[in-house]
Design a protein around this motif. Structure first.
Motif, PDB file in Angstrom:
ATOM      1  N   VAL A 119     -15.913 -35.214 -44.494  1.00 17.46           N
ATOM      2  CA  VAL A 119     -14.528 -34.772 -44.583  1.00 17.46           C
ATOM      3  C   VAL A 119     -13.878 -35.527 -45.735  1.00 17.46           C
ATOM      4  N   ASN A 120     -13.359 -34.792 -46.694  1.00 19.86           N
ATOM      5  CA  ASN A 120     -12.758 -35.399 -47.888  1.00 19.86           C
ATOM      6  C   ASN A 120     -13.714 -36.402 -48.543  1.00 19.86           C
ATOM      7  N   GLY A 121     -15.007 -36.063 -48.517  1.00 21.80           N
ATOM      8  CA  GLY A 121     -16.021 -36.906 -49.143  1.00 21.80           C
ATOM      9  C   GLY A 121     -16.434 -38.110 -48.326  1.00 21.80           C
ATOM     10  N   LYS A 122     -15.892 -38.272 -47.130  1.00 19.81           N
ATOM     11  CA  LYS A 122     -16.215 -39.421 -46.278  1.00 19.81           C
ATOM     12  C   LYS A 122     -17.008 -38.958 -45.066  1.00 19.81           C
ATOM     13  N   GLY A 123     -17.809 -39.861 -44.553  1.00 13.43           N
ATOM     14  CA  GLY A 123     -18.572 -39.536 -43.357  1.00 13.43           C
ATOM     15  C   GLY A 123     -19.899 -40.248 -43.369  1.00 13.43           C
ATOM     16  N   PRO A 124     -20.802 -39.860 -42.527  1.00 18.93           N
ATOM     17  CA  PRO A 124     -20.752 -38.641 -41.714  1.00 18.93           C
ATOM     18  C   PRO A 124     -19.897 -38.814 -40.459  1.00 18.93           C
ATOM     19  N   PHE A 125     -19.337 -37.687 -40.037  1.00 19.30           N
ATOM     20  CA  PHE A 125     -18.602 -37.581 -38.791  1.00 19.30           C
ATOM     21  C   PHE A 125     -19.346 -36.585 -37.913  1.00 19.30           C
ATOM     22  N   THR A 126     -19.257 -36.774 -36.602  1.00 24.07           N
ATOM     23  CA  THR A 126     -19.947 -35.901 -35.654  1.00 24.07           C
ATOM     24  C   THR A 126     -18.980 -34.838 -35.142  1.00 24.07           C
ATOM     25  N   PHE A 127     -19.356 -33.566 -35.343  1.00 28.57           N
ATOM     26  CA  PHE A 127     -18.527 -32.442 -34.936  1.00 28.57           C
ATOM     27  C   PHE A 127     -19.287 -31.521 -33.997  1.00 28.57           C
ATOM     28  N   ILE A 128     -18.560 -30.925 -33.067  1.00 24.39           N
ATOM     29  CA  ILE A 128     -19.104 -29.859 -32.233  1.00 24.39           C
ATOM     30  C   ILE A 128     -19.089 -28.591 -33.085  1.00 24.39           C
ATOM     31  N   PHE A 129     -20.201 -27.880 -33.127  1.00 22.49           N
ATOM     32  CA  PHE A 129     -20.270 -26.593 -33.832  1.00 22.49           C
ATOM     33  C   PHE A 129     -19.918 -25.532 -32.804  1.00 22.49           C
ATOM     34  N   ASP A 130     -18.670 -25.051 -32.859  1.00 21.62           N
ATOM     35  CA  ASP A 130     -18.129 -24.204 -31.798  1.00 21.62           C
ATOM     36  C   ASP A 130     -17.799 -22.818 -32.328  1.00 21.62           C
ATOM     37  N   THR A 131     -18.708 -21.882 -32.128  1.00 22.48           N
ATOM     38  CA  THR A 131     -18.499 -20.511 -32.618  1.00 22.48           C
ATOM     39  C   THR A 131     -17.370 -19.799 -31.896  1.00 22.48           C
ATOM     40  N   GLY A 132     -16.875 -20.361 -30.808  1.00 20.07           N
ATOM     41  CA  GLY A 132     -15.773 -19.755 -30.081  1.00 20.07           C
ATOM     42  C   GLY A 132     -14.415 -20.372 -30.380  1.00 20.07           C
ATOM     43  N   ALA A 133     -14.390 -21.422 -31.195  1.00 19.09           N
ATOM     44  CA  ALA A 133     -13.116 -22.078 -31.535  1.00 19.09           C
ATOM     45  C   ALA A 133     -12.420 -21.299 -32.643  1.00 19.09           C
ATOM     46  N   SER A 134     -11.152 -21.004 -32.453  1.00 14.63           N
ATOM     47  CA  SER A 134     -10.420 -20.212 -33.448  1.00 14.63           C
ATOM     48  C   SER A 134     -10.060 -21.025 -34.684  1.00 14.63           C
ATOM     49  N   VAL A 135     -10.052 -22.338 -34.568  1.00 17.44           N
ATOM     50  CA  VAL A 135      -9.740 -23.205 -35.709  1.00 17.44           C
ATOM     51  C   VAL A 135     -10.759 -24.336 -35.785  1.00 17.44           C
TER      52      VAL A 135
END
Length: 161
Positions: free
Chosen positions: A43-59
């Motif tokens: 994110v903005n060149g920083k990380g890594p960050f852990t994210f949920i890959f959520d195909t049902g999330a609208s945002v």
């Protein structure tokens, strides 16, 4: 003269194809924990960050703690506070980078307690605002997600007033 022009056209076509290949996106690995897909993002060149890959999330969502780590200022609030919409310079899974991505900064109540009870930490959700910009293939056997850019750009998320 014609053979030179043909050679130049062929060279240009090859260069364009190579450039197109460079913009093919990426294939990234994922982990499944508690039936949920987790990916590493920058994110903005920083990380890594852990994210949920959520195909049902609208945002796409940054948790407030993650926004704070990144120096992104938002309104303060608790678990059910209204989200802040911020524009990131960049958000990437591997080389599949999206510039100027609008995301919501908010807690995700439906994920907070169940994941915390299992000791699973995460920094946000990858949702529609990012995923819709790619032809996406999830291969559970190989534990990879293929991301090939398309020409779709969704509308920025809004907060009801």
């Amino acid at each position: 003269m014609r053979p030179i022009a043909a050679a130049l056209l062929s060279l240009l076509a090859s260069a364009a194809a190579a450039q197109e290949t460079e913009r093919e996106g990426d294939t990234v690995s994922f982990e499944v924990k508690a039936g949920v897909i987790f990916v590493e993002a920058t994110v903005n060149g920083k990380g890594p960050f852990t994210f949920i890959f959520d195909t049902g999330a609208s945002v796409t969502v940054l948790r407030p703690q993650t926004a704070k780590k990144l120096g992104i200022e938002t309104q303060e609030g608790g678990l059910f506070a209204a989200p802040s919409i911020v524009k990131l310079e960049s958000f990437a899974l591997g080389k599949a980078d999206v510039k100027d991505l609008s995301v919501a900064v908010m807690m995700v109540p439906q994920a907070e307690l169940p994941l915390a009870m299992q000791g699973i930490k995460y920094d946000g959700l990858v949702g529609y605002a990012y995923i819709s910009r790619f032809v996406t293939t999830i291969d559970y056997r190989k534990k990879t997600i293929g991301l090939v850019p398309n020409d779709y750009t969704p509308e920025d998320p809004t907060v009801p007033t």
